[in-house]
Design an enzyme around this catalytic site. Structure first.
Site, PDB file in Angstrom:
ATOM      1  N   THR A 152      -1.701   5.289   2.672  1.00 16.31           N
ATOM      2  CA  THR A 152      -2.911   4.461   2.605  1.00 16.31           C
ATOM      3  C   THR A 152      -2.844   3.451   3.741  1.00 16.31           C
ATOM      4  O   THR A 152      -1.793   2.883   4.018  1.00 16.31           O
ATOM      5  CB  THR A 152      -2.998   3.728   1.260  1.00 16.31           C
ATOM      6  OG1 THR A 152      -3.094   4.692   0.210  1.00 16.31           O
ATOM      7  CG2 THR A 152      -4.212   2.807   1.206  1.00 16.31           C
ATOM      8  N   LEU A 191       0.852  -1.179   0.000  1.00 19.74           N
ATOM      9  CA  LEU A 191       0.000   0.000   0.000  1.00 19.74           C
ATOM     10  C   LEU A 191       0.892   1.236   0.000  1.00 19.74           C
ATOM     11  O   LEU A 191       2.000   1.214   0.545  1.00 19.74           O
ATOM     12  CB  LEU A 191      -0.906   0.029   1.239  1.00 19.74           C
ATOM     13  CG  LEU A 191      -1.942  -1.093   1.373  1.00 19.74           C
ATOM     14  CD1 LEU A 191      -2.670  -0.974   2.717  1.00 19.74           C
ATOM     15  CD2 LEU A 191      -2.950  -1.059   0.228  1.00 19.74           C
ATOM     16  N   ASP A 192       0.399   2.327  -0.589  1.00 22.15           N
ATOM     17  CA  ASP A 192       1.104   3.593  -0.510  1.00 22.15           C
ATOM     18  C   ASP A 192       1.328   3.962   0.961  1.00 22.15           C
ATOM     19  O   ASP A 192       0.553   3.563   1.838  1.00 22.15           O
ATOM     20  CB  ASP A 192       0.300   4.705  -1.183  1.00 22.15           C
ATOM     21  CG  ASP A 192       0.134   4.493  -2.679  1.00 22.15           C
ATOM     22  OD1 ASP A 192       0.953   3.762  -3.267  1.00 22.15           O
ATOM     23  OD2 ASP A 192      -0.832   5.052  -3.241  1.00 22.15           O
ATOM     24  N   LYS A 193       2.350   4.755   1.212  1.00 18.86           N
ATOM     25  CA  LYS A 193       2.699   5.123   2.586  1.00 18.86           C
ATOM     26  C   LYS A 193       1.510   5.705   3.338  1.00 18.86           C
ATOM     27  O   LYS A 193       1.288   5.392   4.512  1.00 18.86           O
ATOM     28  CB  LYS A 193       3.859   6.129   2.575  1.00 18.86           C
ATOM     29  CG  LYS A 193       4.317   6.551   3.955  1.00 18.86           C
ATOM     30  CD  LYS A 193       5.511   7.490   3.891  1.00 18.86           C
ATOM     31  CE  LYS A 193       5.964   7.900   5.284  1.00 18.86           C
ATOM     32  NZ  LYS A 193       7.146   8.812   5.237  1.00 18.86           N
TER      33      LYS A 193
END
Length: 295
Positions: free
Chosen positions: A138, A134-136
Site C-alpha cells: 500500500t 501501511l501494508d508493504k
C-alpha cells in the site's frame, strides 16, 4: 529537548497535573525524572507534586534519544511531504515495508531509510518512531514523530480516533451506491498467520466509502476508516463483493502488481505548533496509469 508552558489560572495546581493537561504522559515524566531529563519550575528543579501558581512556567526537559544498533541504517531515498521539528511525514512507495521484518538480515524499510536520513542530517534525536503504518504494497502517507513526546501526542490522538486518514482505492466491478458504510467484524483467518476474514468472533470494524468515478469493470472510491484493523479496507471490499484490483490475497483481479490502495490524506493536531497539520498526497503513478487505461 525543552518544552515550556505558563500557568494562567488562579487556583494552584500540581506540576504533574498541569503537565498531564498538556499531553505529558507518565512515561515521559519517568524519563524526565530518572533518565537524564528534568522538570523545572521558573528555572528551578522541582518534583511533580510541587504546586504551580498564576504566572509560573514549567519546563519539561527530555534527553536526546540515541539510535539503537538493533535497527539498520539505509541510504535509500525518502519522499518527504512535510517536516518540522516534531514530525516527518513521508509518501511511502508500494513495495517498501513500513518497518523491517525480523527475518531480514539487511533491511530496507521506511524505518531503516528514516534512520539513515536522521544520521545524514545529524539530528539530536536518532530513534525512528513510527506512528502510522501501511501494508508493504500500500502506498501513501506515513507519520514519523521525531521525538518521544511527539510520539506520545499522536498516539493519544490515534487512540481517541482524532487522527483523520483517508484512502483512495480501485475496486473490481461497479459499486452501485454513491456512499456506503461497511460494518463487519474482522478476525484472523485460521489457515493463515497474515490473512484476515469477516467473522462473528472478530473485532468490530467500520469502513466508510464514497464513489468518485465508475468504469466498465472498476470503481475509484474514497475511503475513511472508523476503526483501524489489520487489512480492514481490503477485507471489507472483498466482503462487499468488490475486492481491490491487484489484491491477490483477497481474490482481487489482476491489473496491478499490488493492491490498488493509497493513503492520500491525513489531518491531526500539533500542540507544538498549536495548529492542525493537514496534508494530501497525490495518487501513486501505477494507480493513475491503471485509471488512464480505463478512460
Amino acid at each position: 529537548m525543552r518544552f515550556a508552558w505558563t500557568y494562567h489560572d488562579e487556583v494552584p495546581i500540581k506540576v504533574r497535573t498541569f503537565l498531564g493537561m498538556n499531553g505529558v504522559t507518565r512515561s515521559l515524566l519517568v524519563v524526565a525524572k530518572y533518565h537524564g531529563g528534568d522538570i523545572l519550575l521558573n528555572g528551578d528543579h522541582v518534583w511533580t507534586v510541587n504546586l504551580m501558581h498564576t504566572g509560573d512556567t514549567v519546563t519539561l526537559v527530555l534527553p536526546n534519544e540515541e539510535a539503537t544498533d538493533r535497527v539498520d541504517s539505509c541510504s535509500a531515498p525518502i519522499d518527504i511531504i512535510y517536516e518540522d521539528d516534531d514530525y516527518l511525514i513521508l509518501n511511502k512507495p508500494a513495495g517498501v515495508a513500513t518497518v523491517p521484518a525480523h527475518h531480514v538480515v539487511t533491511a530496507d524499510s521506511l524505518v531503516n531509510r528514516v534512520k539513515g536520513y536522521y544520521q545524514r542530517m545529524n539530528y539530536p534525536d536518532q530513534v525512528t518512531h513510527v506512528a502510522t503504518r501501511l501494508d508493504k504494497d500500500t502506498s501513501g502517507i506515513v507519520i514519523f514523530p521525531k521525538h518521544r513526546f511527539a510520539h506520545a501526542v499522536i498516539d493519544q490522538q490515534l487512540k481517541q480516533h482524532r487522527v483523520v486518514k483517508k484512502y483512495q482505492a480501485i475496486t473490481s466491478g461497479v459499486i452501485p451506491a454513491n456512499h456506503g458504510l461497511i460494518e463487519a467484524a474482522l478476525e484472523r483467518d485460521p489457515d493463515s498467520f497474515v490473512k484476515r476474514q469477516v467473522g462473528t468472533n472478530g473485532k468490530y470494524a467500520t469502513t466508510e466509502y464514497w464513489v468518485k468515478q465508475r468504469f466498465t469493470d472498476a470503481t475509484l472510491v474514497d475511503v475513511m476508516l472508523h476503526t483501524g484493523r489489520t487489512h480492514q479496507i481490503r477485507v471489507h471490499f472483498n466482503f462487499l463483493g468488490h475486492p481491490l484490483i491487484g489484491d491477490q490475497m483477497y481474490e482481487g483481479p489482476t491489473g496491478l502488481e499490488r493492491q490498488a490502495l493509497h493513503c492520500y490524506y491525513v489531518k491531526f493536531f500539533s500542540p507544538f505548533k498549536n495548529q492542525y497539520i493537514e496534508l494530501t498526497c497525490e495518487l501513486a503513478d501505477d494507480m493513475k496509469a491503471f485509471l488512464m487505461k480505463k478512460v
